[in-house]
Every structure is written in C-alpha cells, then in structure tokens.
Design a protein around this motif. Structure first.
Motif, PDB file in Angstrom:
ATOM      1  N   ASP A  55      26.832  36.562  32.174  1.00 17.93           N
ATOM      2  CA  ASP A  55      27.834  36.084  31.225  1.00 17.93           C
ATOM      3  C   ASP A  55      29.183  35.956  31.906  1.00 17.93           C
ATOM      4  N   LYS A  56      30.003  35.000  31.425  1.00 17.80           N
ATOM      5  CA  LYS A  56      31.357  34.805  31.951  1.00 17.80           C
ATOM      6  C   LYS A  56      32.325  34.757  30.776  1.00 17.80           C
ATOM      7  N   ALA A  57      33.544  35.229  31.002  1.00 20.44           N
ATOM      8  CA  ALA A  57      34.572  35.161  29.964  1.00 20.44           C
ATOM      9  C   ALA A  57      35.945  35.141  30.610  1.00 20.44           C
ATOM     10  N   GLY A  58      36.916  34.591  29.855  1.00 19.52           N
ATOM     11  CA  GLY A  58      38.293  34.559  30.313  1.00 19.52           C
ATOM     12  C   GLY A  58      38.550  33.379  31.218  1.00 19.52           C
ATOM     13  N   PRO A  59      39.756  33.226  31.680  1.00 20.98           N
ATOM     14  CA  PRO A  59      40.962  33.988  31.352  1.00 20.98           C
ATOM     15  C   PRO A  59      41.445  33.654  29.942  1.00 20.98           C
ATOM     16  N   ALA A  60      42.447  34.388  29.471  1.00 17.17           N
ATOM     17  CA  ALA A  60      43.047  34.132  28.163  1.00 17.17           C
ATOM     18  C   ALA A  60      44.360  33.390  28.354  1.00 17.17           C
ATOM     19  N   ILE A  61      44.689  32.577  27.376  1.00 17.58           N
ATOM     20  CA  ILE A  61      45.916  31.776  27.414  1.00 17.58           C
ATOM     21  C   ILE A  61      46.755  32.115  26.192  1.00 17.58           C
ATOM     22  N   LEU A  62      48.053  32.308  26.406  1.00 16.21           N
ATOM     23  CA  LEU A  62      49.018  32.528  25.324  1.00 16.21           C
ATOM     24  C   LEU A  62      49.938  31.314  25.279  1.00 16.21           C
ATOM     25  N   MET A  63      49.961  30.639  24.144  1.00 17.64           N
ATOM     26  CA  MET A  63      50.803  29.455  23.957  1.00 17.64           C
ATOM     27  C   MET A  63      51.793  29.727  22.831  1.00 17.64           C
ATOM     28  N   THR A  64      53.047  29.409  23.060  1.00 18.45           N
ATOM     29  CA  THR A  64      54.092  29.611  22.076  1.00 18.45           C
ATOM     30  C   THR A  64      54.656  28.260  21.662  1.00 18.45           C
ATOM     31  N   GLU A  65      54.833  28.096  20.368  1.00 15.24           N
ATOM     32  CA  GLU A  65      55.391  26.861  19.821  1.00 15.24           C
ATOM     33  C   GLU A  65      56.682  26.476  20.546  1.00 15.24           C
ATOM     34  N   CYS A  66      56.825  25.205  20.850  1.00 12.55           N
ATOM     35  CA  CYS A  66      58.004  24.614  21.506  1.00 12.55           C
ATOM     36  C   CYS A  66      58.200  25.091  22.945  1.00 12.55           C
ATOM     37  N   SER A  67      57.214  25.705  23.545  1.00 14.61           N
ATOM     38  CA  SER A  67      57.354  26.198  24.914  1.00 14.61           C
ATOM     39  C   SER A  67      56.523  25.358  25.871  1.00 14.61           C
ATOM     40  N   THR A  68      57.052  25.168  27.052  1.00 11.11           N
ATOM     41  CA  THR A  68      56.321  24.476  28.099  1.00 11.11           C
ATOM     42  C   THR A  68      55.447  25.433  28.903  1.00 11.11           C
ATOM     43  N   ARG A  69      55.579  26.728  28.703  1.00 11.75           N
ATOM     44  CA  ARG A  69      54.824  27.733  29.458  1.00 11.75           C
ATOM     45  C   ARG A  69      53.505  28.071  28.784  1.00 11.75           C
ATOM     46  N   ARG A  70      52.483  28.223  29.573  1.00 11.32           N
ATOM     47  CA  ARG A  70      51.190  28.748  29.147  1.00 11.32           C
ATOM     48  C   ARG A  70      50.976  29.999  29.975  1.00 11.32           C
ATOM     49  N   LEU A  71      50.948  31.158  29.315  1.00 11.82           N
ATOM     50  CA  LEU A  71      50.773  32.419  30.031  1.00 11.82           C
ATOM     51  C   LEU A  71      49.284  32.701  30.167  1.00 11.82           C
ATOM     52  N   THR A  72      48.867  33.053  31.372  1.00 17.51           N
ATOM     53  CA  THR A  72      47.458  33.294  31.655  1.00 17.51           C
ATOM     54  C   THR A  72      47.235  34.786  31.881  1.00 17.51           C
ATOM     55  N   PHE A  73      46.302  35.353  31.126  1.00 16.33           N
ATOM     56  CA  PHE A  73      45.911  36.753  31.261  1.00 16.33           C
ATOM     57  C   PHE A  73      44.586  36.792  32.018  1.00 16.33           C
ATOM     58  N   VAL A  74      44.547  37.572  33.101  1.00 14.60           N
ATOM     59  CA  VAL A  74      43.369  37.643  33.963  1.00 14.60           C
ATOM     60  C   VAL A  74      42.883  39.083  34.091  1.00 14.60           C
ATOM     61  N   GLU A  75      41.585  39.214  34.376  1.00 18.71           N
ATOM     62  CA  GLU A  75      40.986  40.526  34.592  1.00 18.71           C
ATOM     63  C   GLU A  75      41.311  41.044  35.979  1.00 18.71           C
ATOM     64  N   LYS A  76      41.711  42.286  36.028  1.00 11.20           N
ATOM     65  CA  LYS A  76      41.851  43.036  37.273  1.00 11.20           C
ATOM     66  C   LYS A  76      41.029  44.299  37.101  1.00 11.20           C
ATOM     67  N   GLU A  77      40.857  45.063  38.155  1.00 10.34           N
ATOM     68  CA  GLU A  77      40.012  46.251  38.049  1.00 10.34           C
ATOM     69  C   GLU A  77      40.549  47.293  37.080  1.00 10.34           C
ATOM     70  N   ASN A  78      41.854  47.265  36.779  1.00 10.29           N
ATOM     71  CA  ASN A  78      42.435  48.271  35.876  1.00 10.29           C
ATOM     72  C   ASN A  78      42.898  47.679  34.541  1.00 10.29           C
ATOM     73  N   GLY A  79      42.420  46.486  34.185  1.00 12.64           N
ATOM     74  CA  GLY A  79      42.759  45.925  32.890  1.00 12.64           C
ATOM     75  C   GLY A  79      42.936  44.422  32.928  1.00 12.64           C
ATOM     76  N   ILE A  80      43.465  43.890  31.827  1.00 12.94           N
ATOM     77  CA  ILE A  80      43.672  42.454  31.671  1.00 12.94           C
ATOM     78  C   ILE A  80      45.169  42.211  31.578  1.00 12.94           C
ATOM     79  N   PHE A  81      45.720  41.430  32.531  1.00 12.02           N
ATOM     80  CA  PHE A  81      47.164  41.298  32.678  1.00 12.02           C
ATOM     81  C   PHE A  81      47.627  39.853  32.748  1.00 12.02           C
ATOM     82  N   PHE A  82      48.907  39.662  32.368  1.00 15.53           N
ATOM     83  CA  PHE A  82      49.672  38.461  32.666  1.00 15.53           C
ATOM     84  C   PHE A  82      50.673  38.894  33.732  1.00 15.53           C
TER      85      PHE A  82
END
Length: 180
Positions: A55-82
């Motif tokens: 199985d595969k999953a991620g990364p997660a994306i955070l999008m905010t209204e009116c923003s040009t940025r897409r924040l990417t959350f990725v898995e690391k060995e100690n958690g899921i981070f942006f």
C-alpha cells in the motif's frame, strides 16, 4: 483451445494484479491566515491499497483560500511534517527559516499515512509565509497560509474510496475559491 484459455486467464489475472482501492482523505476548516484574514483551508492526501503489493499513501497537501502556496506534509521516521523553505518561511517569532530540514508543521500523534483513518486529526503550524514589500503578489494571491499558533488545528477527515481495475486514482480537490 488451451492457448486461448491460457491467454484469457493471463489477461484476467493481469487485470486483478493492477486492481486497487484508491481513497481520498479530505478535511476542510475556516481559519485565519498569517495576514489575519479568515480563509477556507483544505487538507487532503490519497492512499492506494493494492490487491497485490504494498500500500502507498501521502504526501498530504494543505491549500489555503487566496494563497499561491501549497504546503506538502511528508513522512519521516519520526512523524509527518511540513518543512519550511528558506526565504519563503519564518518561524512565528519572525526568525527566518535557514534550513530545508526545519519543521514548520506536523500532524500530531501520527507516524504514517497508511495508519490514518477517517476522523479527527490535529495539525500544528509553527511558521508563517515570509511576505514583505518585495513580494510579487496581489492582495488576492498572497503566499499566506494558515496562521502559526500554539494549539493545533482540528480537521474532521472524511474518506471517499473507489475500486479500480486499472489503478486509476481519484482527482485531487480544487483549491478553495478566493472570495475577495
């Protein structure tokens, strides 16, 4: 006749080998951005559960209204981070991010996307977009994302799954429409 039967079985087995369940996990909240403007925020990721294989999953994306940025959350060995980007992000106290290894956000108490199910997740944001008089943006398209704060944001995550013989994935949600 045996060759035709063999080809039919081979074709059928190839279809099932590629088959998988694709799930889109998504949550939405209203929150203040780093410019103190109320904005709609969408957080999502996908998971693919294969009939045969890992199985595969991620990364997660955070999008905010009116923003040009897409924040990417990725898995690391100690958690899921942006992780912050030097020149684009500051810590909440205005300290510039100087390393691409500086965590700016985290999914609280989660280690792997494959383990997360529908329900409540908590998301911490510790940084803010670096916006100054030299930023090349209009007021309606700032690179601002949700405001850094001490308490986590709570997202109610819902899932939508579909089975596909050919491994098709679900479409990602659209960015929230800008109300300004």
């Amino acid at each position: 006749m045996n060759k035709l039967y063999f080809v039919f079985l081979l074709t059928l087995s190839q279809t099932f080998v590629q088959g998988c369940t694709n799930t889109l996990y998504q949550g939405e909240i209203d929150a203040m951005n780093s410019q103190d403007q109320e904005r709609k925020v969408v957080f999502y990721w996908t998971k693919t559960e294969k009939l045969i294989g890992k199985d595969k999953a991620g990364p997660a994306i955070l999008m905010t209204e009116c923003s040009t940025r897409r924040l990417t959350f990725v898995e690391k060995e100690n958690g899921i981070f942006f992780f912050g980007t030097p020149g684009l992000d500051n810590l909440a106290d205005q300290t510039p991010i100087t390393s691409q290894d500086q965590p700016c956000g985290k999914i609280v108490n989660e280690q792997k996307f494959n383990d997360i199910q529908s329900g409540t997740i908590n998301l911490e944001i510790h940084c803010m977009a670096n916006i100054d008089e030299f930023s090349v943006t209009s007021e309606a398209t700032l690179p601002a994302y949700i405001k850094a704060r001490n308490e986590p944001y709570r997202f109610e995550i819902e899932s939508l799954s579909n089975w596909s013989f050919l491994g098709e994935i679900q479409d990602a949600p659209s960015p929230p429409a800008c109300r300004n």
